[in-house]
Design an enzyme around this catalytic site. Sequence first.
Site, PDB file in Angstrom:
ATOM      1  N   SER A  49      33.194  43.939  22.973  1.00 57.83           N
ATOM      2  CA  SER A  49      32.710  44.439  21.678  1.00 57.83           C
ATOM      3  C   SER A  49      31.816  45.657  21.907  1.00 57.83           C
ATOM      4  O   SER A  49      31.411  45.943  23.046  1.00 57.83           O
ATOM      5  CB  SER A  49      31.898  43.337  20.989  1.00 57.83           C
ATOM      6  OG  SER A  49      30.732  43.070  21.754  1.00 57.83           O
ATOM      7  N   ASP A  83      37.169  45.300  20.902  1.00 54.94           N
ATOM      8  CA  ASP A  83      37.087  44.392  19.758  1.00 54.94           C
ATOM      9  C   ASP A  83      36.123  44.975  18.713  1.00 54.94           C
ATOM     10  O   ASP A  83      34.993  45.337  19.044  1.00 54.94           O
ATOM     11  CB  ASP A  83      36.558  43.045  20.290  1.00 54.94           C
ATOM     12  CG  ASP A  83      36.564  41.946  19.262  1.00 54.94           C
ATOM     13  OD1 ASP A  83      37.472  41.937  18.413  1.00 54.94           O
ATOM     14  OD2 ASP A  83      35.678  41.072  19.333  1.00 54.94           O
ATOM     15  N   HIS A  84      36.569  45.082  17.481  1.00 49.20           N
ATOM     16  CA  HIS A  84      35.726  45.560  16.366  1.00 49.20           C
ATOM     17  C   HIS A  84      35.080  46.927  16.611  1.00 49.20           C
ATOM     18  O   HIS A  84      33.858  47.075  16.487  1.00 49.20           O
ATOM     19  CB  HIS A  84      34.627  44.540  16.015  1.00 49.20           C
ATOM     20  CG  HIS A  84      35.177  43.262  15.465  1.00 49.20           C
ATOM     21  ND1 HIS A  84      35.624  43.119  14.177  1.00 49.20           N
ATOM     22  CD2 HIS A  84      35.381  42.059  16.056  1.00 49.20           C
ATOM     23  CE1 HIS A  84      36.069  41.889  13.990  1.00 49.20           C
ATOM     24  NE2 HIS A  84      35.946  41.226  15.128  1.00 49.20           N
ATOM     25  N   THR A 240      32.858  32.756  20.218  1.00 52.14           N
ATOM     26  CA  THR A 240      31.727  31.838  20.043  1.00 52.14           C
ATOM     27  C   THR A 240      31.841  30.578  20.909  1.00 52.14           C
ATOM     28  O   THR A 240      30.850  30.138  21.504  1.00 52.14           O
ATOM     29  CB  THR A 240      31.584  31.460  18.550  1.00 52.14           C
ATOM     30  OG1 THR A 240      31.431  32.678  17.818  1.00 52.14           O
ATOM     31  CG2 THR A 240      30.378  30.583  18.309  1.00 52.14           C
TER      32      THR A 240
HETATM   33  O1  G3H Z   1      33.931  39.214  16.416  1.00 51.56           O
HETATM   34  C1  G3H Z   1      32.883  39.605  16.973  1.00 51.56           C
HETATM   35  C2  G3H Z   1      32.638  39.201  18.348  1.00 51.56           C
HETATM   36  O2  G3H Z   1      32.286  37.846  18.414  1.00 51.56           O
HETATM   37  C3  G3H Z   1      31.664  40.115  19.047  1.00 51.56           C
HETATM   38  O3  G3H Z   1      30.330  39.812  18.809  1.00 51.56           O
HETATM   39  O4  G3H Z   1      29.129  42.024  18.786  1.00 51.56           O
HETATM   40  O5  G3H Z   1      27.901  39.904  19.281  1.00 51.56           O
HETATM   41  O6  G3H Z   1      29.516  40.852  20.963  1.00 51.56           O
HETATM   42  P1  G3H Z   1      29.151  40.698  19.487  1.00 51.56           P
HETATM   43  P1  13P Z   2      34.719  33.459  17.005  1.00 44.23           P
HETATM   44  O1  13P Z   2      33.328  33.839  16.584  1.00 44.23           O
HETATM   45  O2  13P Z   2      35.305  32.443  16.067  1.00 44.23           O
HETATM   46  O3  13P Z   2      34.833  33.083  18.415  1.00 44.23           O
HETATM   47  O4  13P Z   2      35.612  34.792  16.796  1.00 44.23           O
HETATM   48  C1  13P Z   2      35.728  35.740  17.806  1.00 44.23           C
HETATM   49  C2  13P Z   2      36.331  37.003  17.332  1.00 44.23           C
HETATM   50  O5  13P Z   2      36.979  37.083  16.304  1.00 44.23           O
HETATM   51  C3  13P Z   2      36.145  38.188  18.167  1.00 44.23           C
HETATM   52  O6  13P Z   2      36.692  39.321  17.583  1.00 44.23           O
HETATM   53 ZN    ZN Z   3      36.576  39.313  15.456  1.00 41.76          ZN
END
Ligand code: G3H
Ligand code: 13P
Ligand code: ZN
Length: 291
Positions: A49, A83-84, A240
């Site tokens: 992320s 991711d994101h 998570t």
């Molecule tokens: O979907 C989001 C992920 O769980 C990333 O979370 O920005 O705290 O690493 P984070």
């Molecule tokens: P969880 O918080 O359900 O593990 O989702 C992870 C996620 O979507 C990361 O992009």
């Molecule tokens: Zn996500």
Amino acid sequence: MLVHIKDLIKKAQKGNYAVGAFNVFNLETTLGVVRAAVKMGAPVIVQVSETTIEYAGLKPITQIVESVAKNEAVKIPVALHLDHGKSFRSVAECIKVGFSSIHIDASDIPFEENIILTKQAVDYAHKHNVWAQGELGILRGVEDKAQVPEDMAPFFTDPDQAAEFVVKTGIDTLAVSIGNMHGIKKFRDIGVPDLDLKRLEMIHKKISNIPIVLHGASGVLEKQLEQSVEFGVRIINIDTELRLAFSNAMRQILERDSSIYDPRQIFAPATDILQRVVEEKIRMFGSAGKS
Ligand code: G3H
Ligand code: 13P
Ligand code: ZN
């Protein structure tokens, strides 16, 4: 070995299973995820992320993933994904250091603006032979204190809009909101997320050749995961549950023996426990033995 995400997902499309996309943030979590993939003979997506990039540095975390993939997963395909990604800049930086896949998440801005930012990221990604994931519909629950409304449905992905979004942006994969939720809140206050599988089926009918991504899949029941794979989900995101496994393990180890001062005596068993969670997810997703 590090491969392009398209190799993994095209195979998953043909074989009707989903590939796990697991968040990592350091050497230990990367080892846990990659070792699980090796043990299960499964393809895997390792994702980072923006906050992990802030924490570890883009080049260091990229090189950790590349090195672990090369040295621990000699015959197992591993793909690296952002991711994101919330901005064009963050997507472009990951593309420059060699990611084969990025997520441009503009799901929290109006539909037309989401299309513009997503298309800009897709065009840049494709110019560099990188796959792009877009997102439509809002997922709640990232923040611990996030307000989760009684009725989530207004935030869900609309099947007709999904079809328009795919055509107008040129994305390779689509992240949807169908009752899935990020973060710890579902474990602490809300309970097991219930997916709107009818909606997923309708989305899949409209965009049948586009692999669907299920975010927020920690805690989702196996039966619902299996059904979502039937309706076109090819990537399933887990973060998570890995954090919980890793942190709880460390807490227990320290509580059991407060004289430990060598962090490796904490990290090594915590990594093993995280690995077991990933192995179980791989089994549920149907990707075991598909490398
Ligand atoms: O979907 C989001 C992920 O769980 C990333 O979370 O920005 O705290 O690493 P984070
Ligand atoms: P969880 O918080 O359900 O593990 O989702 C992870 C996620 O979507 C990361 O992009
Ligand atoms: Zn996500």
